[in-house]
Design a protein around this motif. Structure first.
Motif, PDB file in Angstrom:
ATOM      1  N   ILE A 466     -36.290 -72.876  -9.340  1.00  0.00           N
ATOM      2  CA  ILE A 466     -37.826 -72.246  -8.504  1.00  0.00           C
ATOM      3  C   ILE A 466     -38.166 -72.788  -7.657  1.00  0.00           C
ATOM      4  O   ILE A 466     -38.647 -72.273  -6.568  1.00  0.00           O
ATOM      5  CB  ILE A 466     -37.757 -71.505  -9.995  1.00  0.00           C
ATOM      6  N   HIS A 467     -39.002 -74.164  -7.997  1.00  0.00           N
ATOM      7  CA  HIS A 467     -39.407 -74.740  -6.944  1.00  0.00           C
ATOM      8  C   HIS A 467     -38.755 -75.197  -6.158  1.00  0.00           C
ATOM      9  O   HIS A 467     -39.824 -74.891  -5.272  1.00  0.00           O
ATOM     10  CB  HIS A 467     -40.364 -76.230  -7.755  1.00  0.00           C
ATOM     11  N   GLU A 469     -37.019 -73.717  -4.777  1.00  0.00           N
ATOM     12  CA  GLU A 469     -36.098 -72.227  -3.961  1.00  0.00           C
ATOM     13  C   GLU A 469     -37.394 -71.766  -2.677  1.00  0.00           C
ATOM     14  O   GLU A 469     -37.168 -71.164  -2.002  1.00  0.00           O
ATOM     15  CB  GLU A 469     -36.068 -71.423  -4.399  1.00  0.00           C
ATOM     16  N   GLN A 470     -38.626 -72.052  -3.731  1.00  0.00           N
ATOM     17  CA  GLN A 470     -39.878 -71.993  -2.787  1.00  0.00           C
ATOM     18  C   GLN A 470     -39.790 -72.538  -1.911  1.00  0.00           C
ATOM     19  O   GLN A 470     -40.896 -72.084  -0.122  1.00  0.00           O
ATOM     20  CB  GLN A 470     -41.279 -71.629  -3.888  1.00  0.00           C
ATOM     21  N   MET A 473     -37.587 -71.745   1.246  1.00  0.00           N
ATOM     22  CA  MET A 473     -38.340 -70.493   1.783  1.00  0.00           C
ATOM     23  C   MET A 473     -39.667 -70.600   3.299  1.00  0.00           C
ATOM     24  O   MET A 473     -40.273 -69.773   2.976  1.00  0.00           O
ATOM     25  CB  MET A 473     -38.427 -69.073   1.023  1.00  0.00           C
ATOM     26  N   ASN A 475     -42.625 -71.318   1.490  1.00  0.00           N
ATOM     27  CA  ASN A 475     -43.739 -70.942   0.357  1.00  0.00           C
ATOM     28  C   ASN A 475     -44.037 -72.139  -0.263  1.00  0.00           C
ATOM     29  O   ASN A 475     -43.427 -73.155  -0.229  1.00  0.00           O
ATOM     30  CB  ASN A 475     -43.148 -70.261  -0.404  1.00  0.00           C
ATOM     31  N   ASP A 477     -45.711 -73.700  -3.631  1.00  0.00           N
ATOM     32  CA  ASP A 477     -45.219 -73.628  -4.813  1.00  0.00           C
ATOM     33  C   ASP A 477     -46.119 -72.988  -6.074  1.00  0.00           C
ATOM     34  O   ASP A 477     -47.423 -73.457  -5.919  1.00  0.00           O
ATOM     35  CB  ASP A 477     -45.094 -75.440  -5.672  1.00  0.00           C
ATOM     36  N   THR A 480     -44.227 -72.389 -11.627  1.00  0.00           N
ATOM     37  CA  THR A 480     -43.225 -73.486 -11.829  1.00  0.00           C
ATOM     38  C   THR A 480     -43.618 -74.587 -12.517  1.00  0.00           C
ATOM     39  O   THR A 480     -42.866 -74.812 -13.098  1.00  0.00           O
ATOM     40  CB  THR A 480     -42.442 -73.812 -10.594  1.00  0.00           C
ATOM     41  N   ASN A 545     -38.589 -75.167   6.622  1.00  0.00           N
ATOM     42  CA  ASN A 545     -38.454 -74.297   5.949  1.00  0.00           C
ATOM     43  C   ASN A 545     -40.066 -74.974   4.948  1.00  0.00           C
ATOM     44  O   ASN A 545     -40.978 -75.079   4.533  1.00  0.00           O
ATOM     45  CB  ASN A 545     -38.013 -72.953   4.772  1.00  0.00           C
ATOM     46  N   TYR A 546     -38.604 -76.114   4.394  1.00  0.00           N
ATOM     47  CA  TYR A 546     -40.101 -77.500   3.806  1.00  0.00           C
ATOM     48  C   TYR A 546     -40.444 -78.415   4.110  1.00  0.00           C
ATOM     49  O   TYR A 546     -41.378 -77.889   3.436  1.00  0.00           O
ATOM     50  CB  TYR A 546     -38.374 -78.306   3.495  1.00  0.00           C
ATOM     51  N   HIS A 549     -43.446 -75.181   3.383  1.00  0.00           N
ATOM     52  CA  HIS A 549     -44.193 -76.014   2.359  1.00  0.00           C
ATOM     53  C   HIS A 549     -44.459 -77.307   2.059  1.00  0.00           C
ATOM     54  O   HIS A 549     -45.554 -76.746   1.394  1.00  0.00           O
ATOM     55  CB  HIS A 549     -43.014 -75.735   1.508  1.00  0.00           C
ATOM     56  N   GLU A 553     -48.774 -77.709   0.903  1.00  0.00           N
ATOM     57  CA  GLU A 553     -48.950 -77.604  -0.476  1.00  0.00           C
ATOM     58  C   GLU A 553     -50.049 -78.581  -0.059  1.00  0.00           C
ATOM     59  O   GLU A 553     -51.239 -79.132  -0.754  1.00  0.00           O
ATOM     60  CB  GLU A 553     -47.902 -78.692  -1.319  1.00  0.00           C
TER      61      GLU A 553
END
Length: 556
Positions: A466-467, A469-470, A473, A475, A477, A480, A545-546, A549, A553
């Motif tokens: 899930i981390h 996947e976020q 997208m 997003n 973290d 998680t 997207n990464y 992210h 962060e």
């Protein structure tokens, strides 16, 4: 059967259908069933710590053996807890019987303590869903429940009010028996002719093989050799042929291999066998397609099909292979065979890394060395699925997972079921820390019944899939991180063996000891939480997207 109590009659019926184990927890509304179960010498009650674990174990037992898995729970909370494991059985086509208690017949409809409308609750998950109304009704209804579960490979449910098992089965009872027959599903001759026309064209051909090809290894390989076609496996199809066979390109999709991805993109003819592959974005944009399935409703369900063959996979492939002319052109096949050799080499190298924290890929590669050829592997859901799908070379071992429901927590109950089904074989659960923590209380079940399973926990203190996947997208973290106990110490407190592992050498030693000492064991492997389960091919949008992210962060 007449003259016996309804509870005693039910136990006899379970034995007639080959039931050896019943998974569940005792309780007030099934006490009238527990007593005849206690007295029956041919059935063992496996007391679990959570009914969900019992249902998942029953589903896994059915997947492994083909027999009906049986689980039991009280009315209300016990029955509700069963549902997740039963949905796993439903979606993966495993025959399971769920027996639930109910309040006594004269209390039904009064809103009594723990009374729940169980027929409505189980209506979606069960193909056969009945409340027992009398002792005389029970034998025929129980037989029909088994028959429906076996015939359709689905869930059947019996709700039994607590007073009925104590009643005597009178002379006027409707008595049936445990007979169950199967029909052979064969494709129509005209459909075979149409398929032969498509497959005789000199086009680049790929075979996508699913769960329906298990047990038809020789037929699948003979078919592929005639077509000079590489074989790609769905996740439930893993193990249909060895992962390192020269015709195998591994899996497809987010868990798949790079050779499989590009071979599918290049394919001009696609043959789908025993699979209803849901991730159609990984299938060719345009290809002549032949689909083989025992269930006609699955043919063309998700992807356009030119020819459908409703028939047993092994029989249908034999018929096609007998009449096909062997192709001479193997350029397409050989291209991807070479690429697959490089991919397998890369996957092994990932697992031989000595860096710390350990790469999670180290676990499947180390496990490869110590695992027998006939071992049972129960894999949990999450990043652990990625590493086992890519980095473990499955040859003749048995591999089970919650494939369609993909429910966390399936690994440990699957291993418990595996050791009960095959006591003389090595059984290992490969789990993530998130999934294992959901049902870790049932490690005590393995200790209680002296089931020497080995549970390998990939511990990264993260719900890692899930981390990422976020991250994909774009997003930040959120939600998680995990706070974990010392799983090795927990194993020891339960009465098993525990090993906490930080290096590759420690992992090798722990695996050797766990398998040789033959006690329920947990190997707590501390792995790198930053190891991303990236797809075999990363798209531009995923990379973009990464990057977003990472920016969030750092600076949000």
């Amino acid at each position: 059967m007449k003259g016996k109590s309804a509870g005693e009659a039910l136990m006899d019926i379970l034995v007639d259908w080959g039931v050896e184990y019943v998974f569940g927890m005792p309780g007030d509304s099934i006490n009238s069933l527990m007593e005849p179960l206690r007295k029956h010498e041919k059935i063992q009650f496996i007391q679990v710590r959570h009914e969900e674990a019992g249902a998942l174990a029953a589903a896994s037992y059915a997947k492994l053996t083909g027999k009906v898995g049986v689980c039991m729970g009280i009315a209300g909370p016990g029955a509700i807890h069963l549902l997740n494991g039963l949905y796993d059985a439903k979606l993966d086509g495993a025959p399971v019987l769920a027996i639930t208690g109910q309040v006594e017949t004269d209390l039904m409809g009064t809103g009594f303590f723990q009374e729940v409308n169980l027929e409505r609750l189980f209506d979606d998950v069960a193909i056969y869903n009945q409340r027992i109304m009398s002792a005389e009704q029970l034998p025929s209804v129980a037989n029909q429940a088994f028959r429906m579960a076996v015939t359709h490979k689905q869930v059947a449910h019996l709700s039994i009010p607590d007073d009925i098992p104590r009643m005597k089965v009178k002379q006027e009872a409707r008595i049936t028996n445990s007979i169950s027959v199967r029909s052979e599903i064969l494709p129509k001759d005209e459909d075979l002719e149409r398929a032969l026309e498509v497959l005789s064209e000199p086009r680049k051909t790929v075979i996508l093989a699913g769960r329906g090809t298990h047990g038809a290894r020789e037929e699948l390989l003979g078919f592929a050799k005639k077509l000079k076609a590489p074989i790609i496996l769905s996740l439930p199809g893993k193990g249909a042929i060895p992962d390192d066979h020269k015709y195998c390109l591994g899996g497809l999709g987010l868990l798949g291999t790079k050779p499989a991805y590009y071979a599918m993109r290049e394919a001009e003819t696609l043959v789908m066998i025993g699979t209803s592959f849901p991730f159609t974005g990984f299938l060719p944009d345009e290809a002549k397609t032949v689909q083989i399935d025992t269930n006609p409703a699955q043919i063309g369900k998700r992807y356009p099909v030119d020819v459908g063959l409703a028939g047993d996979a092994g029989y249908t492939m034999r018929k096609l292979t007998e009449r096909l002319t062997a192709r001479d052109d193997s350029v397409f096949l050989e291209k991807y065979q070479e690429e697959m050799k490089e991919w397998l080499k890369k996957m092994k190298e990932q697992g031989l890394s000595d860096r710390t924290p350990l790469r999670p890929q180290t676990v499947p590669v180390a496990l490869q060395k110590g695992l027998d050829d006939n071992a049972v592997i129960s894999c949990d859901v999450g990043n652990v699925t990625v590493w086992m799908a890519r980095n473990f070379i499955l040859r003749n071992q048995t591999f089970i997972i919650s494939s369609w429901l993909a429910t966390l927590g399936c690994g440990l109950p699957g291993a418990i079921a595996g050791k009960l089904a095959y006591p003389d074989r090595q059984v290992v659960a490969v789990v993530g820390d998130g999934g294992f923590a959901m049902l870790l209380s049932d490690f005590v079940t393995a200790v209680k019944y002296d089931l020497p399973i080995v549970v390998i926990v990939l511990n990264n203190e993260k719900i890692a899939m899930i981390h990422f996947e976020q991250a994909a997208m774009g997003n930040a973290d959120f939600g998680t991180d995990l706070t974990n106990p010392d799983f090795a110490r927990y194993a020891q407190d339960c009465g098993g063996l525990g090993f906490r592992v930080k290096t590759r050498d420690e992992l090798d030693r722990a695996l050797q000891q766990a398998f040789s000492l033959k006690k329920p064991s947990i190997i707590d492997v501390l792995v790198d939480p930053g190891e991303a389960p990236m797809p075999a091919r990363v798209t531009f949008s995923q990379a973009k997207n990464y990057a977003i992210h990472l920016w969030k962060e750092l600076f949000d």
